[in-house]
Design an enzyme around this catalytic site. Structure first.
Site, mmCIF file in Angstrom:
data_model
loop_
_atom_site.group_PDB
_atom_site.id
_atom_site.type_symbol
_atom_site.label_atom_id
_atom_site.label_comp_id
_atom_site.label_asym_id
_atom_site.label_seq_id
_atom_site.Cartn_x
_atom_site.Cartn_y
_atom_site.Cartn_z
ATOM 1 N N HIS B 434 -45.368 5.982 -57.753
ATOM 2 C CA HIS B 434 -45.180 6.256 -59.180
ATOM 3 C C HIS B 434 -46.465 6.524 -59.938
ATOM 4 C CE1 HIS B 434 -40.880 5.775 -59.639
ATOM 5 N NE2 HIS B 434 -40.952 4.878 -58.660
ATOM 6 N N ARG B 453 -50.253 26.509 -78.769
ATOM 7 C CA ARG B 453 -51.033 26.453 -80.000
ATOM 8 C C ARG B 453 -50.889 25.099 -80.669
ATOM 9 N NH1 ARG B 453 -49.079 31.755 -82.948
ATOM 10 N NH2 ARG B 453 -47.164 30.718 -82.363
ATOM 11 N N GLU B 464 -38.837 13.697 -66.179
ATOM 12 C CA GLU B 464 -39.774 14.758 -65.800
ATOM 13 C C GLU B 464 -39.485 16.026 -66.606
ATOM 14 O OE1 GLU B 464 -37.567 13.281 -63.522
ATOM 15 O OE2 GLU B 464 -36.754 14.822 -62.205
#
Lengths: 132, 552
Positions: B434, B453, B464
């Site tokens: 992990h 940006r 995830e």
């Protein structure tokens, strides 16, 4: 060192406050190793400028009589000084003020009070970055 | 060597004498200023001559502001600058009100007190003469490494968005130091006697040592040489990036944004100046009716508000501000000349967090504002961000999506929603554990932050899964940007003790309905999320490691 190549040596310095002028002149000479021509007023700067042939103008903004921006404008009217870069020094640095001074074609603004021990390094850094 | 040191001692001596002269004159000016102000008080209402005298006092204050710090009195400079402003304001006000007069009087006293307090200690002396913070000016990272390593490291640091100042060959050989300000130094331990170099650089800026030997003994020796961060080799770029952000990148983010609501522009300008001197970003509003709009536009950390304003009561305005959910936890500080405790309690109950008595002690104001803003921001960060990546959490991201969609509808602009999912992430966790998995998550978070940006909104959507809102960017343009990012991310490798490995991601993109034609309110957000999700699913099905756009 700097992209522009030319090393900084001769500085015309205009500041009305006697003590500040003394300390800054000394610091620029002794710490920075510059050749400095101190002036106590815009008028005196106009008289000395052409003969001294400075590479850089260092101007206090607020002075009685002729202020920094006016002094710069009149100096730039002299053919010998027309292309010489300038730095302002001021105690009141507000964001809009800085952009206004930049619009007058100055390299940067140094805020007062300054530390005499680092003033030369600041000037040198601004000089080195002048082509960015 | 001794000659050089002698010359330096002489120079410092001369400087000390010049400073002593300057200090003496500061004292004279402070006394003149106090006496001049006192002499003007019984002469009110002021005539033209008195006003001219106010102008002279303002000029004196200006000189004190400009010179104080140079002669070792930075606090005097700080107090004198707003005084100049106040005196000029009084000179130009036909019949100045009590608030202005009292504030100016308090500030004259503050200047005298700053003088009486004596020069700043050696540490503070000249340490902060201006307000320039290194990060703002992008002071470079000093890189101290041998030629071969230098090119690689310099590219790595530049790639992280920092400017690099490489040590020259001579500097490396002689252990010489550059002039000018640095925001941090990275020292490669392959240079001759790296710890001696560190010891010489210590105190100039934070030091990061890249070390072959990360044993306890070496760490201890490094700590003694003034090293603040030790990054073990082989170099893990993320770790270096975290340290650089920590030392050189954090400042701009910690700048507090403050909104001042006060109908008296002069007083607001004086408060604003004091806060700006402390590095804060300040917007002033003199018309309370515009306060809501300005607060929405600037998203401040704190509001400073006059309790008594014409037309609207500060308490009422606080209630209006609190009507917006996002502003429920926004701290509001009241400025008040009021002694009435009943009303103060009422104001607190209705949304004020604290009171600052008028005339305002500007030093205290800065301290209070900073403390309150700091705490509010820390709380908000915990509430809103994902603990592993520092990105917005799911709930907060969806809230922003709603806000941005509304804004896009108002202005008729485009925006794209991107949902990312790491490919085969479970096997990364299974194979490498992990901790390595977390590093991959942080790695993607960082590349999103770096490549998108500043105005784009990035969130960690789930385990995830990530999401980004690209403001003012249509889906096709977004595809180009994200696809480029995908290639770069796929090309990067993660180092572990068992070797290196790579990770890819898939992404789905959906645009907002052009011209605000889509469903209103929350429904549009939901529709966009479903569309981006479907595109992500299509990308996964088509073999992963690709970017797909939802059909318009």
């Amino acid at each position: 060192m700097s992209p522009g190549g030319e090393a900084l040596s001769r500085i015309l310095y205009v500041e009305d406050d006697h003590d500040v002028r003394k300390v800054a002149t000394f610091a620029l000479k002794a710490v920075g190793g510059f050749v400095v021509e101190p002036c106590e007023s815009g008028q005196q700067a106009l008289e000395k400028a052409a003969g001294f042939a400075p590479q850089l103008l260092l101007l206090d903004v607020m002075m009685p009589g002729m202020d920094g921006p006016t002094t710069l404008e009149r100096l730039r009217a002299l053919p010998a000084i027309a292309g010489v870069p300038a730095i302002f020094m001021t105690a009141k640095v507000q964001p809009q003020e800085v952009s206004r001074y930049r619009a007058l074609g100055t390299l940067d603004v140094i805020s007062k009070p300054f530390d005499p021990m680092t003033l030369s390094a600041t000037v040198r850094a601004i000089w080195a970055g002048r082509d960015d | 060597m001794t000659e050089l040191m002698g010359a330096e001692a002489e120079m410092r001596d001369a400087l000390r004498r010049l400073r002593a002269d300057g200090v003496q004159r500061l004292g004279e000016r402070v006394r003149e200023l106090s006496a001049g102000w006192a002499a003007l008080q019984p002469r009110r209402p002021w005539d033209d001559a008195d006003r001219a005298r106010l102008g002279e006092l303002a000029a004196s204050a200006h000189r004190l502001a400009g010179a104080g710090g140079t002669f070792g009195f930075p606090a005097l400079s700080k107090a004198a600058a707003p005084l100049e402003l106040l005196l000029l304001g009084l000179r130009d006000t036909p019949a100045p009100g009590g608030d202005r007069l009292r504030q100016a009087g308090a500030q004259v006293a503050a200047v005298a007190a700053a003088w009486e307090a004596g020069p700043a200690g050696a540490e503070e002396d000249g340490a902060d003469p201006g307000q320039a913070s290194p990060a703002e000016h992008g002071e470079p990272i000093f890189l101290f490494a041998e030629a071969e390593e230098q090119a690689m490291l310099s590219a790595v640091i530049a790639n992280l968005g920092y400017s690099v100042r490489r040590a020259s060959e001579r500097e490396v050989l002689e252990g010489a130091l550059p002039e000018g300000p640095l925001s941090a130094a990275v020292i490669d331990d392959a240079v001759p006697d790296p710890l001696a170099v560190c010891a010489r650089l210590a105190g100039r800026c934070p030091l990061i040592l890249l070390a072959e030997d990360s044993s306890f003994e070496n760490r201890l020796a490094a700590a003694r040489a003034g090293v603040e961060a030790l990054v073990a080799k082989p170099l893990e770029v993320n770790e270096l990036a975290d340290w650089l952000d920590h030392f050189a990148g954090g400042r701009a983010e910690t700048r507090y944004t403050i909104v001042i609501v006060d109908d008296d522009r002069l007083l607001a300008a004086a408060y604003a100046m004091a806060l700006r001197q402390a590095g804060m970003q300040v917007t002033s509003v003199s018309d309370p009716a515009q306060a809501i709009e300005v607060i929405a536009a600037t998203a401040p950390d704190l509001i400073l508000m006059d309790l008594q304003m014409p037309g609207i009561d500060g308490i009422e305005l606080a209630r209006v501000i609190r009507q917006t959910r996002r502003h429920l936890s926004l701290p509001i500080l009241f400025l008040s000349a009021e002694q009435d405790t009943e009303r103060q309690i009422l104001a607190r109950r209705l949304g004020g967090d604290d009171f600052i008595p008028k005339p305002v002690d500007l030093d205290r104001l800065v301290t209070l504002v900073r403390l309150r803003a700091e705490r509010a921001r820390a709380l908000r960060a915990v509430m809103e961000s994902d603990s592993l990546t520092g990105l917005l959490n799911h709930a907060r991201f969806k809230e922003r999506l709603g806000l941005e969609l509304e804004r896009a509808r108002r202005h008729g602009t485009t925006l794209s929603l991107v949902i990312f999912d790491l490919d085969h992430f479970k096997s990364v966790n299974d194979t490498h554990g992990h901790l390595v998995g977390d590093r991959v998550i942080r790695g993607l978070a960082r590349s999103l932050q770096k490549r998108l940006r500043r105005t784009d909104v990035i969130g960690r959507y789930g385990g995830e899964e990530f999401a980004a809102l690209m403001i003012g960017t249509g889906p096709e343009e977004a595809r180009g940007i994200i696809d480029h990012l995908r290639e770069r991310f796929a090309a990067a490798s993660f180092e572990t003790e068992g070797g290196s490995f790579g990770v890819t991601f898939s992404a789905g993109i959906a645009g907002n309905a052009p011209g605000g034609a889509g469903p209103e309110g929350g429904a549009e957000a939901e529709a966009m999320i479903s569309a981006a999700d479907a595109a992500l699913y299509a990308a996964k099905r088509a073999g992963r490691n690709r970017v797909m756009v939802a059909p318009a």
